[in-house]
Design an enzyme around this catalytic site. Structure first.
Site, mmCIF file in Angstrom:
data_model
loop_
_atom_site.group_PDB
_atom_site.id
_atom_site.type_symbol
_atom_site.label_atom_id
_atom_site.label_comp_id
_atom_site.label_asym_id
_atom_site.label_seq_id
_atom_site.Cartn_x
_atom_site.Cartn_y
_atom_site.Cartn_z
ATOM 1 N N CYS A 193 38.172 -64.143 -7.616
ATOM 2 C CA CYS A 193 38.813 -62.846 -7.865
ATOM 3 C C CYS A 193 40.297 -62.915 -7.518
ATOM 4 O O CYS A 193 40.670 -63.412 -6.447
ATOM 5 C CB CYS A 193 38.113 -61.769 -7.029
ATOM 6 S SG CYS A 193 38.889 -60.144 -7.135
ATOM 7 N N CYS B 170 34.653 -58.357 -0.757
ATOM 8 C CA CYS B 170 34.155 -59.718 -0.510
ATOM 9 C C CYS B 170 35.017 -60.399 0.555
ATOM 10 O O CYS B 170 36.221 -60.516 0.386
ATOM 11 C CB CYS B 170 34.213 -60.544 -1.796
ATOM 12 S SG CYS B 170 33.255 -59.834 -3.143
ATOM 13 N N CYS C 84 35.290 -56.561 -11.335
ATOM 14 C CA CYS C 84 34.791 -57.025 -10.041
ATOM 15 C C CYS C 84 33.738 -58.083 -10.306
ATOM 16 O O CYS C 84 32.752 -57.835 -11.016
ATOM 17 C CB CYS C 84 34.191 -55.871 -9.244
ATOM 18 S SG CYS C 84 33.464 -56.398 -7.670
ATOM 19 N N GLN D 27 17.580 -50.857 -4.527
ATOM 20 C CA GLN D 27 18.171 -52.130 -4.122
ATOM 21 C C GLN D 27 19.232 -52.578 -5.136
ATOM 22 O O GLN D 27 19.001 -52.546 -6.343
ATOM 23 C CB GLN D 27 17.093 -53.206 -4.016
ATOM 24 C CG GLN D 27 16.074 -52.942 -2.921
ATOM 25 C CD GLN D 27 16.602 -53.236 -1.530
ATOM 26 O OE1 GLN D 27 17.718 -53.736 -1.369
ATOM 27 N NE2 GLN D 27 15.807 -52.945 -0.518
ATOM 28 N N ASP E 221 10.945 -51.751 7.295
ATOM 29 C CA ASP E 221 12.204 -52.120 6.656
ATOM 30 C C ASP E 221 13.236 -51.069 7.060
ATOM 31 O O ASP E 221 13.606 -50.207 6.275
ATOM 32 C CB ASP E 221 12.035 -52.170 5.129
ATOM 33 C CG ASP E 221 13.286 -52.670 4.424
ATOM 34 O OD1 ASP E 221 14.254 -53.067 5.110
ATOM 35 O OD2 ASP E 221 13.306 -52.665 3.177
ATOM 36 N N CYS F 206 18.055 -55.921 7.741
ATOM 37 C CA CYS F 206 19.385 -56.143 7.163
ATOM 38 C C CYS F 206 20.434 -56.356 8.246
ATOM 39 O O CYS F 206 21.623 -56.448 7.948
ATOM 40 C CB CYS F 206 19.785 -54.976 6.261
ATOM 41 S SG CYS F 206 19.818 -53.370 7.107
#
Length: 482
Positions: free
Chosen positions: A71, A80, A178, A313, A413, A440
């Site tokens: 990018c 990112c 992106c 998700q 979760d 996560c």
């Protein structure tokens, strides 16, 4: 050490946010855009009592794991943080992060012995099915050329821009595309800019609270090729929405032609109203402008209706693989009773229902439970039941009212903050044969595993999944037994 001091440092490790870690006279210095193994000249930009932040000024010696970012605005953008690091090294960093948390926070000796596998993406770009672009305006200089060929600015023209915020700021970095989002987003950005500029649609100003257009949200069904575009505005009175729909349709046709994707369809254009002076992106009211108010997509062979406000998700390919691992760890034979805590819109519950006798899902958000029930009906799945409330309260009440006994499998979760201690106590009291913990956040996972293991549960194995490439975020699936 003071602000603007210059030092040469070697980067030794990475933070959970993707900042390189080096040291100056024993003090840790965190530097964006660096990789382990770099030797860099850095400028100090902020000094705290026991650590500091630096900015990369010049690479003296590049790490063997450093690559050229895909990018063009990777360094400026706050999205990112690992584009300058090879994907192989990225997976290693994520696996190490999980293991370090299990050892340091969870008190688990040699956690690598429990690691079953690290599962990366086949293609670590173009994986996100949802994007959210803040909107701003920028002055663009207009120039003319003199007879001698020199250029002079004679005016500035304000232009709509979409993009992402720079790290730790609300300073918008304009983008045209992106690389972690679907290719169609490039065309949607172009469509919204053309519409806003041509019809003088005002752009929301966070400081004054004035202006209409705040965000643009896109959702893409990767399997179905269905597209939703949602504009987030501060008022219902938005002019020329018919022109927006026409421009979006024209740009989607352009995408189909240029990218040879004839199956792609613009299925939904909606407008979300957010009148609050807040960083929250979506408001509570969504109005249909064209098509239908949802798109359809699949995880595995389970179908889902996805609205602008649905939780879903963002990486469907890796999610399908991760849920397959949950199914494997659950070891279902068709006779088991399963409880899915923090079930959301029922994604894991519906997956497990294919091989379980009965699945119960619990979620504290009423709208998510409503979506879960709708998704079960959509797939003609009847052996699932969903409850609204705190999992520990729902399970305790279910036992007391129903008198039903043994629970075979529990799945959790949770959000990043991990599980409530009361829920962990409830799970221990349930005495399930197996527990699958999907996490996560490695730090809260390690904390909760320490609590469970101290109370008689065993860690059997775990797997690491890369759901969010080019960032330090990582998903972990753990199997525990009583």
């Amino acid at each position: 050490m003071e602000k603007n001091d210059i030092f040469n440092i070697r980067i030794e490790d990475m933070t959970d946010e993707g900042l390189g870690i080096g040291h100056v006279d024993g003090m840790a210095v965190f530097v964006k855009d660096t990789a382990p193994g770099d030797v860099a000249e850095i400028r100090i930009v902020k000094v705290k009592r026991s650590y500091a932040f630096g900015r990369l000024e010049k690479l003296i010696e590049a790490s063997a794991d450093r690559v050229e970012p895909s990018c063009p605005v990777a360094r400026q953008c706050g999205g990112c943080t690992l584009q300058h690091i090879s994907y192989e090294k990225e997976l290693e960093l994520k696996s190490d992060r999980v293991a370090n948390c299990l050892k340091r926070i969870g008190g688990i000796d040699s956690p690598e012995q429990y690691l079953e596998g690290v599962y990366g993406m086949d293609e670590p770009e173009r994986y996100r099915n949802k994007m959210q672009f803040p909107v701003s305006r920028r002055d663009r200089p207009e120039v003319y050329g003199s007879e001698k060929g020199s250029m002079s600015v004679f005016s500035c023209k304000s232009r709509t821009v979409l993009g992402f915020y720079a790290g730790r700021t609300h300073s918008l970095i304009p983008i045209k595309d992106c690389i972690i989002g679907h290719r169609v987003n490039k065309y949607i950005i172009d469509a919204v800019i053309r519409w806003a500029d041509n019809y003088k649609i005002s752009v929301y100003d966070e400081k004054t609270g004035e202006g209409l257009l705040r965000h643009v949200l896109t959702r893409v069904g990767f399997k179905t090729g269905q597209l939703m575009v949602c504009i987030v505005v501060s008022n219902k009175k938005v002019p020329y929405t018919d022109k927006l729909v026409a421009e979006l349709s024209r740009q989607v046709d352009r995408y189909k032609a240029e990218c040879s994707d004839e199956s792609f369809r613009l299925r939904s254009v909606v407008m979300n109203i957010n009148k609050e002076r807040t960083n929250k992106i979506l408001g509570n009211e969504t109005i249909l402008l064209n098509g239908q108010d949802y798109i359809t997509d699949y995880i595995g062979d389970i179908k889902f209706h996805i609205s602008a406000q649905s939780f879903y998700q963002v990486n469907p390919w890796q999610t399908s693989r991760l849920y397959g691992k949950v199914m494997e760890y659950a070891g279902l034979t068709g006779k088991e009773t399963v409880w899915d805590m923090y079930c959301g819109i029922g994604t894991i519950s519906l997956f497990l229902s294919k091989a379980a006798r009965k699945v119960y899902g619990v979620e504290i958000v009423p709208q998510a439970v409503s979506d879960a029930r709708d998704n079960a009906a959509l797939n003609d799945i009847e052996n699932v039941e969903f409850f609204v409330g705190k999992a520990e309260d729902v399970v305790t009440n279910w036992h007391e009212v129903s008198g039903k006994g043994h629970i075979d499998v529990v799945v959790v979760d949770p959000p990043r903050k991990g599980c409530d201690e009361k829920l962990l106590d409830t799970i221990i009291d349930m005495k399930p044969d197996r527990m699958i913990y999907v996490s996560c956040d490695p730090a809260t996972l390690a904390r909760d595993l320490k609590y469970l293991i101290a109370r008689g549960m065993n860690l059997e194995k775990y797997s690491v999944y890369d759901q969010f490439s080019r960032s330090m975020h990582v998903e972990t699936v753990c199997l525990l037994s009583k």
